[in-house]
Design a protein around this motif. Sequence first.
Motif, PDB file in Angstrom:
ATOM      1  N   ASN A 256       1.149  -1.294   0.205  1.00  0.00           N
ATOM      2  CA  ASN A 256       0.429   0.130   0.595  1.00  0.00           C
ATOM      3  C   ASN A 256       0.508   1.147   0.179  1.00  0.00           C
ATOM      4  N   TRP A 257       2.263   1.325  -0.827  1.00  0.00           N
ATOM      5  CA  TRP A 257       3.155   1.996  -0.690  1.00  0.00           C
ATOM      6  C   TRP A 257       2.468   3.641  -1.144  1.00  0.00           C
ATOM      7  N   SER A 258       1.377   3.934  -2.047  1.00  0.00           N
ATOM      8  CA  SER A 258       0.779   5.453  -2.168  1.00  0.00           C
ATOM      9  C   SER A 258      -0.366   5.461  -0.880  1.00  0.00           C
ATOM     10  N   GLU A 259      -0.572   4.702   0.238  1.00  0.00           N
ATOM     11  CA  GLU A 259      -1.884   5.058   0.509  1.00  0.00           C
ATOM     12  C   GLU A 259      -0.911   5.668   2.072  1.00  0.00           C
ATOM     13  N   ALA A 260      -1.499   6.535   3.230  1.00  0.00           N
ATOM     14  CA  ALA A 260      -1.169   7.349   3.930  1.00  0.00           C
ATOM     15  C   ALA A 260      -0.367   6.556   5.244  1.00  0.00           C
ATOM     16  N   ASN A 261      -1.620   5.526   5.472  1.00  0.00           N
ATOM     17  CA  ASN A 261      -0.723   5.217   6.813  1.00  0.00           C
ATOM     18  C   ASN A 261       0.425   3.603   5.992  1.00  0.00           C
ATOM     19  N   PHE A 262       0.813   4.014   5.361  1.00  0.00           N
ATOM     20  CA  PHE A 262       2.012   3.753   4.628  1.00  0.00           C
ATOM     21  C   PHE A 262       3.675   3.502   5.787  1.00  0.00           C
ATOM     22  N   ASN A 263       4.212   2.668   5.993  1.00  0.00           N
ATOM     23  CA  ASN A 263       6.030   2.987   6.689  1.00  0.00           C
ATOM     24  C   ASN A 263       6.646   2.891   5.754  1.00  0.00           C
ATOM     25  N   ASP A 264       7.298   4.164   5.230  1.00  0.00           N
ATOM     26  CA  ASP A 264       8.108   4.420   4.388  1.00  0.00           C
ATOM     27  C   ASP A 264       9.744   4.719   5.008  1.00  0.00           C
ATOM     28  N   GLU A 265       9.910   3.794   6.159  1.00  0.00           N
ATOM     29  CA  GLU A 265      10.601   4.058   7.036  1.00  0.00           C
ATOM     30  C   GLU A 265      12.409   3.922   6.393  1.00  0.00           C
ATOM     31  N   GLN A 266      12.099   2.666   5.937  1.00  0.00           N
ATOM     32  CA  GLN A 266      12.648   2.126   5.394  1.00  0.00           C
ATOM     33  C   GLN A 266      14.036   2.325   4.006  1.00  0.00           C
ATOM     34  N   TRP A 267      12.439   3.233   3.363  1.00  0.00           N
ATOM     35  CA  TRP A 267      13.143   4.329   2.140  1.00  0.00           C
ATOM     36  C   TRP A 267      13.606   5.423   1.963  1.00  0.00           C
ATOM     37  N   ILE A 268      14.525   5.633   1.410  1.00  0.00           N
ATOM     38  CA  ILE A 268      15.731   6.857   0.756  1.00  0.00           C
ATOM     39  C   ILE A 268      15.395   8.125   0.479  1.00  0.00           C
ATOM     40  N   PRO A 269      15.832   9.274   0.897  1.00  0.00           N
ATOM     41  CA  PRO A 269      15.423  10.451   1.320  1.00  0.00           C
ATOM     42  C   PRO A 269      15.691  10.313  -0.579  1.00  0.00           C
ATOM     43  N   VAL A 270      15.505  11.469  -1.272  1.00  0.00           N
ATOM     44  CA  VAL A 270      15.835  11.692  -2.430  1.00  0.00           C
ATOM     45  C   VAL A 270      17.033  12.580  -2.620  1.00  0.00           C
ATOM     46  N   ASP A 271      17.458  12.738  -3.834  1.00  0.00           N
ATOM     47  CA  ASP A 271      18.582  14.182  -4.121  1.00  0.00           C
ATOM     48  C   ASP A 271      17.096  15.349  -4.483  1.00  0.00           C
ATOM     49  N   CYS A 272      17.626  15.535  -4.363  1.00  0.00           N
ATOM     50  CA  CYS A 272      17.451  17.451  -5.237  1.00  0.00           C
ATOM     51  C   CYS A 272      18.072  17.955  -6.110  1.00  0.00           C
ATOM     52  N   ALA A 273      19.701  17.912  -6.407  1.00  0.00           N
ATOM     53  CA  ALA A 273      20.636  18.291  -7.003  1.00  0.00           C
ATOM     54  C   ALA A 273      19.915  18.461  -8.144  1.00  0.00           C
ATOM     55  N   LYS A 274      19.233  18.241  -8.545  1.00  0.00           N
ATOM     56  CA  LYS A 274      18.730  18.378 -10.224  1.00  0.00           C
ATOM     57  C   LYS A 274      18.483  19.643 -10.662  1.00  0.00           C
ATOM     58  N   GLU A 275      19.090  20.220 -11.334  1.00  0.00           N
ATOM     59  CA  GLU A 275      18.051  21.787 -11.827  1.00  0.00           C
ATOM     60  C   GLU A 275      18.487  21.348 -13.835  1.00  0.00           C
ATOM     61  N   PRO A 276      17.196  20.827 -14.110  1.00  0.00           N
ATOM     62  CA  PRO A 276      17.130  20.978 -15.681  1.00  0.00           C
ATOM     63  C   PRO A 276      17.234  22.342 -16.391  1.00  0.00           C
ATOM     64  N   SER A 277      18.234  22.375 -17.863  1.00  0.00           N
ATOM     65  CA  SER A 277      17.407  23.625 -18.126  1.00  0.00           C
ATOM     66  C   SER A 277      15.949  23.851 -18.956  1.00  0.00           C
ATOM     67  N   THR A 278      15.692  22.236 -19.247  1.00  0.00           N
ATOM     68  CA  THR A 278      14.677  22.083 -20.343  1.00  0.00           C
ATOM     69  C   THR A 278      13.738  23.412 -20.012  1.00  0.00           C
ATOM     70  N   LYS A 279      12.767  23.766 -21.138  1.00  0.00           N
ATOM     71  CA  LYS A 279      11.372  24.774 -20.609  1.00  0.00           C
ATOM     72  C   LYS A 279      10.543  24.053 -20.477  1.00  0.00           C
ATOM     73  N   LEU A 280       9.678  24.204 -19.293  1.00  0.00           N
ATOM     74  CA  LEU A 280       8.258  22.915 -19.265  1.00  0.00           C
ATOM     75  C   LEU A 280       7.428  24.169 -20.053  1.00  0.00           C
ATOM     76  N   VAL A 281       6.643  23.283 -21.009  1.00  0.00           N
ATOM     77  CA  VAL A 281       5.329  24.008 -21.806  1.00  0.00           C
ATOM     78  C   VAL A 281       4.116  22.608 -21.599  1.00  0.00           C
ATOM     79  N   ALA A 282       3.338  23.396 -20.902  1.00  0.00           N
ATOM     80  CA  ALA A 282       1.856  22.188 -21.047  1.00  0.00           C
ATOM     81  C   ALA A 282       1.973  21.357 -21.885  1.00  0.00           C
ATOM     82  N   GLN A 283       1.075  20.442 -22.012  1.00  0.00           N
ATOM     83  CA  GLN A 283       0.607  19.589 -23.074  1.00  0.00           C
ATOM     84  C   GLN A 283       0.071  19.722 -24.414  1.00  0.00           C
ATOM     85  N   GLU A 284       1.053  19.958 -25.116  1.00  0.00           N
ATOM     86  CA  GLU A 284       0.398  20.758 -26.604  1.00  0.00           C
ATOM     87  C   GLU A 284      -1.208  19.202 -26.945  1.00  0.00           C
TER      88      GLU A 284
END
Length: 952
Positions: free
Chosen positions: A272-300
């Motif tokens: 039940n990984w995407s439910e609020a009561n799931f125990n994610d203590e064994q999960w690993i914090p993500v990395d937030c260092a990535k900064e893509p220069s790609t232009k973001l556009v709304a789906q066309e």
Amino acid sequence: MLKVSHLTCEYQQFLLGTDQTRPRFSWTSTSDKRNTKQCSYHIKVATDPQFINLVWDSEEIENDQSVQIQYDGEPLQSFTRYYYKVRISDNYNRYSDWSTSDWFEIAFLKETEWTAKWVTPKYQQAPEEVFALRNTISLNKKIKSARVYATALGIYQLHINGSKLDDALLTPGWTSYHHRLQYQTYDVTDKLVIGKNALGIILAEGWYKGMGFDQPYEYGKKLSALLELHVVYEDGMKEIFTTNESWKSGKSAFVSASIYNGETYDARLATNWSEANFNDEQWIPVDCAKEPSTKLVAQENEPVKVTGKIKPISYILTPKGEKVLDMGQNMVGRIRMSVTAPEGTKITLKHAEVLDQDGNFYTENLREAKQQVIYIAKGDGEETYAPSFTFQGFRYLKVEGYPAKDLPLDQFVGEVIHSDMKQTGEFTTDNPMVNQLQHNIVWGQKGNFVDVPTDCPQRNERLGWTGDAQVFIGTALYNYQGLLFFKKWLSDLKVDQKPDGQVPFVIPNVLSGDTVSSGWNDAATIIPWTLYQVYGDKSILAEQYESMKAWVEKVRSLATNETVWEAKIQFGDWLALDGDPDSPIGATPIPLIATAFHAYSTEILAKTADVLGFENDAEEYELLYERIVSDFQAEFTTPNGKIIGGTQTSYIIPLAFKLLQGDAAQKAAHELHRMIVANDYHLTTGFLGTPFLCSVLSQYGYHETALRLLLQEEYPSWMFEVKSGATTIWERWNSMNPDGSFNDAGMTSFNHYAYGAVAEWMYRSIAGITFDEAVPGYKKINIAPNISPLGMKHVKASYETLYGPVSSEWKIEDRFVTLKVLIPVNTEAEIKLPPHSANITLDGDAISDTKITLGSGSYQFEFYIHQLKQKLMTEESVIGELIYYPKAKALLEKNLTNFMHGEMPPQAAFQMIKGLTFRECKVTPETGLSVHQIDKILLEINEVINSLGEEK
């Protein structure tokens, strides 16, 4: 009754999440009166459905425009929903009621408004890895509305509180990731609860990295995701939740996933990984260092979705003992399987297009692509599974490990997947084989329009080849509403185009090298121009103009004297049958093809410049075009009217692009006809010649020759494929040989759409429906069917224009023709009947003209085709041959007309025909007829006239 309906904003009824600052509105109208035209429109746009808070009131504008009307109100605001409605007046002094209101919603108007951080799972090492990302949030007030804005470097699937969020697949789609990345908008208002909520993302490779065509995709090394949740509470307050350092990553039941290889899912690992009561203590914090220069556009474009379901038609135990299901249709998508099995049972699904000559499962043509799905059972009652991060091209399904002696058909369902475009065209006849061909063409388009126009959907290729797309564009736009699909793809073409103007062979570009090839790179000009012709949307031309110009200038720099492109190595008339059997290039000289396409693209560019008001460019490129045409004629034609190369395609392309005029064009058309007749009505053309073959023949008076090519059942032909059991269009005319063996396994696909381009001619020439080039977008319609009893006596076609449906239906009974047409409101149509029509009535009233302009409404024509004309046009005889010679045809038709209208008795007609035929037609360089042949023709004409004399 005057009514406004089918409102759209940027071609979508409900546009959730756009970044357009001035979106455009369109609508259709219905009326109970003929010849109805819009005289004025009135648009209101507001932030509330009661239209109290108006941001634009156009007031009544006297104008007949009902498509692509641009918003002209207060500046639009990000993260805001707007409602709009329309009313119109018509030429009968009537006003419609206000339409029902539709809405559009703005997402990010500025990239700087994004506050989320890219989240990257750590320790990405193994190929085809799949990652789960999650976080929890708390909402403490009653929610008024909530939106998720999300995208990924890879492909993603969203979950909230334990359930998958949306039915879109393979998001965010495939773009040129270095330049553009689409994000999607989701309405999640009813998915959230007061209190604790869980947000989840499944992340897989998709097209971003991993296995590719000949070389891996290498847009980046690591998969990442980006998400913002905007919540507006009932009290008016707003709160934004984003991907950030508090998110975690872990494993899910998706063991591996690949576009080409398939997917492995272990149901034993499901949690039940995407439910609020799931125990994610064994999960690993993500990395937030990535900064893509790609232009973001709304789906066309439209999202990829499951658009239909197919049940297997039979269970097969092959000679090798393989358990195989036959879906009855070469399809693209996935299998949804149900099974009750012990824990750990491994079930493998393998996908193939065909069985071999012995009836065994055949996968050699897949090359390195595995097309394999593995499911490991949880062992807890009936389990149902369909893969999420891959798609397969297949008709046959080999099943290994299923816990049953025989495969139960009701436990397997094929789910058809493609971009969810609106179907706009239908073409049916009383000929089942022609109907099957049209079916095959449509299914080929479905299977290869999966976010990009791919060449094939099964082997390790599946690329957006420019040549395939440009030859098929006309057919594609009859079958489906393709503007948004191609607009998105052209945006990637523009950014992937090189600084010197070179256009890559595939879009998005994942190939290396700098080789150019006419007919492929010309997609840069041909596709935008075709979209403009079909939809009348100048913005497509404006957005692509610099790209179009850069391509023409690239060829201009490569051509001798800026005109003749003496190219040596190109794709040529790809997979034509007239060249070296060991080469796919065909025998048509590459310089001829290259120079002809150079002329065509230059002419398109000149016309585009004129449409956009670039007068200097229009004049410059028109002069360049004239020079190219002149030099083409000098370089590639001979004084006696022949075209160098001598192949069918060497005649087809210059005629299609109007590089020959007058007698030279007519002689070339006759020579093309002669070659086809001499080849017993068989084609030899490849990717570039085939799309124009039938249309050129019909245009120059050889419609019956074109029909015989269409109806030819012997190899090579479209109907040979149909007779061989094809349910899609093959890559090669000989993907399957007449003896049932397959061609080169390295390049044999049974689902390529290029040769399906013939359907454009079927709509245009057989049914007769097309736009007027002087008034694009079907504001003015041409309906001019070529009516012949050869192969079909009942044809019905319809096409959904931006103004509404247009249709043409004709039926021959004996010598009488009934033609029914439907013309949408706010348009007009020019109807052209066959030139030898007699006793014409329109809705029962006699008329004399074979060409008439009509306004909106439905109409019925009835007319008579004289039996002599019918016989001459269709009979397998030398009479039929005579009418294809220009001078003879003109003389014969003149006297037949006199005869049919009673102005000349039968024998007088015969004597005049006889004299004129001998005098004008016995010159063999002109006709190729001997005196003996003429004698035979005259005997047959005399026999027909005598047989009809008493009746007349």
